[in-house]
Design a protein around this motif. Structure first.
Motif: not given
Length: 175
Positions: A135-142
């Protein structure tokens, strides 16, 4: 921090060895070479579970981290004899790991050893900590996409800034 008794240089030598061990573990878990993170969005792994281990996990419905993933490597180091021998060592590894994750977040760099953007964002079949790392990666990409995409509507940001300004003006009038 400090504390215990016992004088002598042995403790500082042991602490230096422990810090070296933890630094090596962090480099293994979060390599400074970005090319060492993934291969075509898949976890890089030197460990593969045996078919019987995979079958046992499936039958028992164990939610673990995929072999070679960020969480699996962290768990391997936490349970190593050098680090897992004391709660203090584990806490130190965790603190440094979280600091590194925070640095990657601040820099907008996706966490290594997690599936790439073409994979499902969060694998609900994995343990909760692995899901949170995904989820942290999803937030970083967004966040990165929002910063680079000129078509994103900035009205919300302007509204928030105006609201902050108005509250500051109101507070100044009250004083």
């Amino acid at each position: 921090g400090g504390g215990g008794g016992g004088g002598g240089g042995g403790a500082s030598s042991d602490d230096a060895k422990l810090l070296d061990t933890i630094e090596e573990a962090i480099e293994d878990i979060l390599p400074s070479d970005p090319d060492g993170y993934t291969q075509q969005g898949r976890c890089v792994s030197t460990f593969q579970p045996s078919p019987t281990e995979e079958e046992a996990a499936r039958l028992l419905r164990i939610k673990g981290a995929p072999p070679g993933s960020l969480m699996a490597l962290l768990a391997r180091h936490v349970t190593s004899p050098e680090i897992g021998a004391s709660l203090r060592n584990v806490a130190l590894l965790w603190r440094i790991f979280v600091g590194e994750v925070r640095w990657l977040w601040d820099q907008g760099i996706p966490l290594p050893r997690l599936p790439g953007p073409e994979s499902p964002p969060v694998d609900l079949g994995c343990c909760l900590v692995h899901q949170k790392l995904q989820l942290i990666n999803v937030c970083i990409r967004r966040r990165r996409n929002n910063e680079t995409d000129p078509s994103i509507d900035r009205a919300t940001e302007e509204f928030d800034l105006n609201l902050i300004h108005e509250s500051q003006v109101s507070a100044a009038l009250v004083i």
